[in-house]
Design a protein around this motif. Structure first.
Motif, PDB file in Angstrom:
ATOM      1  N   LYS A  93       3.136 -10.404 -23.348  1.00  5.75           N
ATOM      2  CA  LYS A  93       3.481 -11.236 -22.354  1.00  5.75           C
ATOM      3  C   LYS A  93       4.832 -10.447 -21.413  1.00  5.75           C
ATOM      4  CE  LYS A  93       2.357 -15.892 -23.706  1.00  5.75           C
ATOM      5  NZ  LYS A  93       2.638 -17.006 -24.029  1.00  5.75           N
ATOM      6  N   ASN A  94       5.295  -9.331 -21.974  1.00  6.65           N
ATOM      7  CA  ASN A  94       6.130  -8.639 -21.355  1.00  6.65           C
ATOM      8  C   ASN A  94       5.412  -7.760 -20.056  1.00  6.65           C
ATOM      9  OD1 ASN A  94       8.286  -9.371 -22.747  1.00  6.65           O
ATOM     10  ND2 ASN A  94       8.625  -7.356 -23.654  1.00  6.65           N
ATOM     11  N   GLY A  95       6.234  -7.514 -19.114  1.00 10.77           N
ATOM     12  CA  GLY A  95       5.728  -6.709 -17.893  1.00 10.77           C
ATOM     13  C   GLY A  95       5.123  -5.248 -18.156  1.00 10.77           C
ATOM     14  N   ILE A  96       4.626  -4.887 -17.305  1.00 12.53           N
ATOM     15  CA  ILE A  96       4.499  -3.413 -17.285  1.00 12.53           C
ATOM     16  C   ILE A  96       4.805  -2.969 -16.069  1.00 12.53           C
ATOM     17  CG2 ILE A  96       2.293  -1.704 -17.194  1.00 12.53           C
ATOM     18  CD1 ILE A  96       0.784  -4.070 -18.473  1.00 12.53           C
ATOM     19  N   ILE A  97       5.558  -1.684 -16.306  1.00 16.25           N
ATOM     20  CA  ILE A  97       6.163  -0.853 -15.138  1.00 16.25           C
ATOM     21  C   ILE A  97       5.303   0.262 -14.855  1.00 16.25           C
ATOM     22  CG2 ILE A  97       8.119   0.587 -14.540  1.00 16.25           C
ATOM     23  CD1 ILE A  97       9.933  -1.186 -16.611  1.00 16.25           C
ATOM     24  N   SER A  98       4.932   0.414 -13.542  1.00 15.07           N
ATOM     25  CA  SER A  98       4.084   1.759 -13.208  1.00 15.07           C
ATOM     26  C   SER A  98       5.129   2.317 -12.003  1.00 15.07           C
ATOM     27  CB  SER A  98       2.791   1.388 -12.376  1.00 15.07           C
ATOM     28  OG  SER A  98       2.168   0.836 -13.634  1.00 15.07           O
ATOM     29  N   SER A  99       5.156   3.663 -12.019  1.00 14.51           N
ATOM     30  CA  SER A  99       5.766   4.517 -11.210  1.00 14.51           C
ATOM     31  C   SER A  99       4.930   5.472 -10.280  1.00 14.51           C
ATOM     32  CB  SER A  99       6.896   5.273 -11.719  1.00 14.51           C
ATOM     33  OG  SER A  99       7.848   4.595 -12.518  1.00 14.51           O
ATOM     34  N   PHE A 100       5.212   5.339  -9.081  1.00 15.32           N
ATOM     35  CA  PHE A 100       4.333   6.290  -8.187  1.00 15.32           C
ATOM     36  C   PHE A 100       5.532   7.314  -7.449  1.00 15.32           C
ATOM     37  CE2 PHE A 100       2.073   2.315  -8.663  1.00 15.32           C
ATOM     38  CZ  PHE A 100       0.808   2.798  -8.914  1.00 15.32           C
ATOM     39  N   PHE A 101       5.194   8.469  -7.494  1.00 20.43           N
ATOM     40  CA  PHE A 101       6.324   9.311  -6.902  1.00 20.43           C
ATOM     41  C   PHE A 101       5.625  10.719  -6.521  1.00 20.43           C
ATOM     42  CE2 PHE A 101       6.438  10.744 -11.423  1.00 20.43           C
ATOM     43  CZ  PHE A 101       6.452  12.153 -11.448  1.00 20.43           C
ATOM     44  N   SER A 102       6.155  11.273  -5.661  1.00 16.70           N
ATOM     45  CA  SER A 102       5.614  12.747  -5.067  1.00 16.70           C
ATOM     46  C   SER A 102       6.810  13.770  -4.980  1.00 16.70           C
ATOM     47  CB  SER A 102       4.786  12.761  -3.990  1.00 16.70           C
ATOM     48  OG  SER A 102       5.505  12.310  -3.056  1.00 16.70           O
ATOM     49  N   LEU A 103       6.574  14.981  -5.224  1.00 16.26           N
ATOM     50  CA  LEU A 103       7.551  15.855  -4.814  1.00 16.26           C
ATOM     51  C   LEU A 103       7.781  16.224  -3.399  1.00 16.26           C
ATOM     52  CD1 LEU A 103       6.401  18.275  -7.901  1.00 16.26           C
ATOM     53  CD2 LEU A 103       8.202  16.429  -7.831  1.00 16.26           C
ATOM     54  N   LYS A 104       7.017  15.888  -2.542  1.00 12.41           N
ATOM     55  CA  LYS A 104       7.173  16.039  -1.034  1.00 12.41           C
ATOM     56  C   LYS A 104       6.688  14.842  -0.463  1.00 12.41           C
ATOM     57  CE  LYS A 104       3.264  18.472   0.719  1.00 12.41           C
ATOM     58  NZ  LYS A 104       3.639  18.060   2.252  1.00 12.41           N
ATOM     59  N   GLY A 105       7.239  14.600   0.784  1.00 11.56           N
ATOM     60  CA  GLY A 105       6.745  13.441   1.721  1.00 11.56           C
ATOM     61  C   GLY A 105       5.362  13.491   2.232  1.00 11.56           C
ATOM     62  N   GLY A 106       4.747  12.616   2.746  1.00  8.60           N
ATOM     63  CA  GLY A 106       3.742  12.601   3.672  1.00  8.60           C
ATOM     64  C   GLY A 106       2.271  12.597   3.014  1.00  8.60           C
ATOM     65  N   VAL A 107       2.382  12.588   1.448  1.00  5.79           N
ATOM     66  CA  VAL A 107       1.287  12.618   0.863  1.00  5.79           C
ATOM     67  C   VAL A 107       0.458  11.372   0.523  1.00  5.79           C
ATOM     68  CG1 VAL A 107       1.625  14.718  -0.146  1.00  5.79           C
ATOM     69  CG2 VAL A 107       2.420  12.622  -1.263  1.00  5.79           C
ATOM     70  N   GLY A 108       0.999  10.304   0.948  1.00  5.75           N
ATOM     71  CA  GLY A 108       0.476   8.982   0.564  1.00  5.75           C
ATOM     72  C   GLY A 108       1.020   7.903  -0.519  1.00  5.75           C
ATOM     73  N   CYS A 109       1.981   8.610  -1.097  1.00  7.27           N
ATOM     74  CA  CYS A 109       2.461   7.908  -2.173  1.00  7.27           C
ATOM     75  C   CYS A 109       3.049   6.326  -2.110  1.00  7.27           C
ATOM     76  CB  CYS A 109       3.512   8.381  -3.020  1.00  7.27           C
ATOM     77  SG  CYS A 109       4.135   8.042  -4.458  1.00  7.27           S
ATOM     78  N   THR A 110       3.592   6.165  -0.992  1.00  9.70           N
ATOM     79  CA  THR A 110       4.153   4.835  -0.509  1.00  9.70           C
ATOM     80  C   THR A 110       2.646   4.098  -0.303  1.00  9.70           C
ATOM     81  OG1 THR A 110       6.086   5.456   0.450  1.00  9.70           O
ATOM     82  CG2 THR A 110       5.569   3.422   0.976  1.00  9.70           C
ATOM     83  N   ALA A 111       1.771   4.465   0.437  1.00  4.69           N
ATOM     84  CA  ALA A 111       0.511   3.677   0.859  1.00  4.69           C
ATOM     85  C   ALA A 111      -0.089   3.209  -0.547  1.00  4.69           C
ATOM     86  CB  ALA A 111      -0.353   4.559   1.612  1.00  4.69           C
ATOM     87  N   ILE A 112      -0.392   4.123  -1.469  1.00  2.00           N
ATOM     88  CA  ILE A 112      -0.872   4.042  -2.706  1.00  2.00           C
ATOM     89  C   ILE A 112      -0.197   2.940  -3.601  1.00  2.00           C
ATOM     90  CG2 ILE A 112      -1.489   4.837  -5.128  1.00  2.00           C
ATOM     91  CD1 ILE A 112      -2.054   7.434  -3.525  1.00  2.00           C
ATOM     92  N   ALA A 113       1.210   2.925  -3.473  1.00  2.00           N
ATOM     93  CA  ALA A 113       1.968   2.099  -4.226  1.00  2.00           C
ATOM     94  C   ALA A 113       1.815   0.701  -3.720  1.00  2.00           C
ATOM     95  CB  ALA A 113       3.401   2.288  -4.253  1.00  2.00           C
ATOM     96  N   THR A 114       1.841   0.332  -2.297  1.00  4.37           N
ATOM     97  CA  THR A 114       1.865  -0.870  -1.798  1.00  4.37           C
ATOM     98  C   THR A 114       0.444  -1.497  -1.777  1.00  4.37           C
ATOM     99  OG1 THR A 114       1.485   0.266   0.456  1.00  4.37           O
ATOM    100  CG2 THR A 114       3.816  -0.537   0.021  1.00  4.37           C
ATOM    101  N   ASN A 115      -0.422  -0.738  -1.761  1.00  4.21           N
ATOM    102  CA  ASN A 115      -2.048  -1.194  -2.092  1.00  4.21           C
ATOM    103  C   ASN A 115      -2.162  -1.717  -3.395  1.00  4.21           C
ATOM    104  OD1 ASN A 115      -3.392  -0.961   0.387  1.00  4.21           O
ATOM    105  ND2 ASN A 115      -3.224   1.052   0.412  1.00  4.21           N
ATOM    106  N   ILE A 116      -1.841  -0.872  -4.475  1.00  6.71           N
ATOM    107  CA  ILE A 116      -1.895  -1.263  -5.764  1.00  6.71           C
ATOM    108  C   ILE A 116      -1.088  -2.457  -5.954  1.00  6.71           C
ATOM    109  CG2 ILE A 116      -1.403  -0.822  -8.145  1.00  6.71           C
ATOM    110  CD1 ILE A 116      -2.434   2.081  -7.293  1.00  6.71           C
TER     111      ILE A 116
END
Length: 195
Positions: A129-152
């Motif tokens: 019942k404990n939560g799960i933490i997932s991290s999304f990051f990229s080494l440079k901007g503009g590759v869609g990391c925020t878009a993927i994180a918000t959709n998931i």
């Protein structure tokens, strides 16, 4: 060995305590008295009482004795939760005890009055019942990391019935809130953190 003590609608579960430190024993008893009755034992019983599902063992450098007692208890009582009250820290002992099946460790005296919280968190972890933490990051901007994180995060919000949190750690430039569809169920959003 007495059965569970019943006080009106409140039923206290029995637990066993192995050790000789009277002050620590009293502190543990005060910490758990709302849910458990504490019975002090000097030897492991030959026939394990079925109603006992929780055991506390003192540890103060006597590795072999404590590990032997853990082994005896786990041989007699399957599924019993054993917690070691650590008066001193020893990484080798903690690893060995964990391998034998010890449920958790309580640092003394710092964590003694948090025992019920520790037991509760261990139960939640065991039940998944404990939560799960997932991290999304990229080494440079503009590759869609925020878009993927918000959709998931938006999809997880629907699956978990609103129990999802999205944290944008791009403090000055975070734009996760701009990517949520209007009217769609959104996770709890933390997009501006003060560090």
């Amino acid at each position: 060995m007495s059965a569970a003590l019943s006080t009106g609608s409140l039923t206290l579960k029995p637990c066993l305590y192995f050790g000789g430190d009277k002050d620590l024993q009293e502190a543990v008893n005060l910490a758990i008295m709302s849910k458990y009755t504490l019975e002090v034992m000097h030897e492991v019983p030959h026939i394990w009482p079925e109603s006992v599902g929780l055991v506390f063992l003192e540890y103060q450098g006597d590795d072999a004795n404590v590990l032997e007692r853990v082994n005896q208890i786990l041989t007699l009582a399957r599924g019993v939760a054993i917690y070691i009250l650590l008066k001193e820290k020893n990484a080798d002992f903690i690893i060995a005890a964990s391998h034998q099946g010890v449920q958790g460790f309580v640092e003394c005296p710092d964590e003694v009055f948090q025992i019920l919280s520790i037991l509760h968190m261990q139960d939640r972890r065991r039940q998944g019942k404990n939560g799960i933490i997932s991290s999304f990051f990229s080494l440079k901007g503009g590759v869609g990391c925020t878009a993927i994180a918000t959709n998931i995060a938006a999809n997880l919000t629907e699956i978990t019935k609103g129990r999802t949190v999205l944290v944008d750690l791009n403090v000055p430039l975070g734009d996760t809130s701009a990517l949520f569809e209007y009217g769609r169920t959104a996770p709890v959003l933390v997009d501006r953190l003060c560090v």
